[in-house]
Motif scaffolding. Structure first.
Motif, PDB file in Angstrom:
ATOM      1  N   HIS A 242       0.777  -1.178   0.063  1.00  0.00           N
ATOM      2  CA  HIS A 242       0.044   0.145   0.100  1.00  0.00           C
ATOM      3  C   HIS A 242       0.928   1.192   0.067  1.00  0.00           C
TER       4      HIS A 242
ATOM      5  N   ASP B 196      -2.629   5.033  -1.639  1.00  0.00           N
ATOM      6  CA  ASP B 196      -3.726   4.064  -1.446  1.00  0.00           C
ATOM      7  C   ASP B 196      -4.434   4.288   0.176  1.00  0.00           C
TER       8      ASP B 196
ATOM      9  N   ILE C  78      -8.583  -0.031   7.353  1.00  0.00           N
ATOM     10  CA  ILE C  78      -8.335   0.249   6.008  1.00  0.00           C
ATOM     11  C   ILE C  78      -7.926  -0.974   5.133  1.00  0.00           C
TER      12      ILE C  78
ATOM     13  N   LYS D 110      -7.566  -3.847   6.195  1.00  0.00           N
ATOM     14  CA  LYS D 110      -8.361  -5.222   6.256  1.00  0.00           C
ATOM     15  C   LYS D 110      -9.603  -4.882   5.487  1.00  0.00           C
ATOM     16  N   ARG D 111      -9.803  -3.628   4.722  1.00  0.00           N
ATOM     17  CA  ARG D 111     -11.265  -3.233   4.073  1.00  0.00           C
ATOM     18  C   ARG D 111     -12.362  -3.133   4.809  1.00  0.00           C
ATOM     19  N   GLN D 112     -12.303  -2.738   6.030  1.00  0.00           N
ATOM     20  CA  GLN D 112     -13.146  -2.611   6.927  1.00  0.00           C
ATOM     21  C   GLN D 112     -13.863  -1.323   6.623  1.00  0.00           C
TER      22      GLN D 112
ATOM     23  N   ASP E   1     -13.391   3.023   5.199  1.00  0.00           N
ATOM     24  CA  ASP E   1     -12.853   4.029   4.291  1.00  0.00           C
ATOM     25  C   ASP E   1     -12.298   5.130   5.117  1.00  0.00           C
TER      26      ASP E   1
ATOM     27  N   SER F 265      -9.095   5.820   3.092  1.00  0.00           N
ATOM     28  CA  SER F 265      -8.816   4.884   2.098  1.00  0.00           C
ATOM     29  C   SER F 265      -8.680   5.627   0.940  1.00  0.00           C
TER      30      SER F 265
END
Lengths: 122, 228
Positions: B3, B84, B107, B109-111, B113, B161
């Protein structure tokens, strides 16, 4: 009956003010909240001019008891409108200055930048 | 996956403490080397020079435009370099860079934004009572005006994010930006998370931060902005 021309002029002016608010909303300068506030304010003033008994009713219910004085009322309306315009203008100027300052800052940084650590290992 | 992380530090006349903030940020992120960007907001002292000497990228506002404008410039820079993740930190040293990993974790962990480093749910470092009151009132105003409840609307420790970096449009230029960010989160339906962080209150950071008086000013400006 003698007040008809001034009432007509004021109504036209207030409708013009409403049209300005609609235009600013269309171009995205004002938010939905401010659109509702300003259009509501101007429309309410229009109602007060078309139906003076409405303002008299409000004046009486507030214990003032005196009807509208055309000069004072129109002055207040115009002052409000100018205040609104000035406020928008100052805000827009602030935004424009910031935009210029930001663009210059980013351009200068881009020109100066040599090698950056842009690929973080996380 | 790698990232690209940009750490944004908005700074106005912070030459006194900024080198230490950059140094400790660098130390805490040594293994993954993010880019540290100082947005020098028209400082009249040596903020820009000391930041550059400490190894940060310096983006300089020729005129002082306020915290909101500086954050906006930092995010615009992050967008420009294709970051990113963008992290914002206060320049007065009140944030512990050791918390950066924690703040960006949701972020990665894509949980979420947007992640707010909250100073309230932490048992490390207590917020003084006057700040606590101002903060609670600011949270209330943020909720009333923007419809998002947060435990620390005025925290300057945040992570964004790529989606947030690309979509946020900050219009306020001064301190009221802290509340405006929540309006943007609501408007773009971004996922919000809060992570407890440590706060380091020193005489210096208390002097530089928001006073109880300018909390009222912030509220007034936000109201003006809504009525615009």
């Amino acid at each position: 009956m003698s007040q008809l021309p001034s009432r007509l002029l004021l109504t036209l002016f207030l409708l013009f003010a409403v049209s300005r608010v609609v235009l600013r909303r269309r171009e995205g300068t004002i938010s939905l909240g401010s659109f509702l506030f300003w259009s509501g304010l101007w429309l309410l003033a229009t109602v007060g001019i078309i139906r003076p008994d409405f303002t008299t009713y409000i004046a009486k219910s507030m214990g003032i008891g005196r009807g509208a004085d055309v000069v004072i009322y129109s002055s207040i309306v115009i002052l409000f409108y100018l205040l609104f315009r000035t406020h928008i203008m100052i805000e827009n100027l602030h935004h424009d200055i910031t935009k210029i300052v930001r663009d210059i800052a980013l351009k200068e940084t881009k020109a100066r930048s040599t090698k950056h650590e842009t690929n973080s290992n996380i | 996956m790698k990232h690209r992380v940009v750490i944004i530090i908005p700074a106005f006349n912070e030459a006194q403490v900024l080198p230490q903030v950059i140094k400790s940020t660098r130390q805490q992120t040594l293994s993954w080397r993010p880019q540290i960007v100082v947005v020098n907001d028209g400082s009249s002292d040596a903020t820009g020079e000391v930041a550059r000497q400490a190894g940060a990228t310096v983006v300089t506002h020729r005129l002082n435009r306020g915290l909101g404008a500086a954050l906006g410039t930092g995010l615009a820079y992050a967008k420009q370099v294709g970051a990113d993740i963008a992290v914002t930190l206060d320049a007065d040293g009140q944030h512990d860079p050791a918390d950066i990993r924690k703040v960006i974790a949701p972020i990665i962990k894509r949980q979420a934004d947007v992640v707010i480093g909250t100073r309230l749910n932490s048992n490390r470092g207590r917020m003084p009572l006057d700040r606590l009151t101002v903060n609670w009132l600011s949270n209330l105003v943020t909720w009333l005006l923007f419809g998002v409840w947060t435990s620390d609307s005025q925290s300057g420790f945040r992570a964004f994010s790529k989606q947030a970096i690309l979509s946020l449009r900050l219009k306020t230029e001064r301190m009221e930006v802290s509340s405006e960010i929540f309006g943007e989160i609501h408007r773009h339906r971004l996922r919000l998370a809060e992570v407890p962080i440590r706060v380091i209150y020193t005489d210096y950071s208390r002097r530089k931060g928001q006073s109880s008086l300018n909390a009222g000013q912030i509220f007034f400006k936000l109201m003006l902005r809504l009525a615009r």
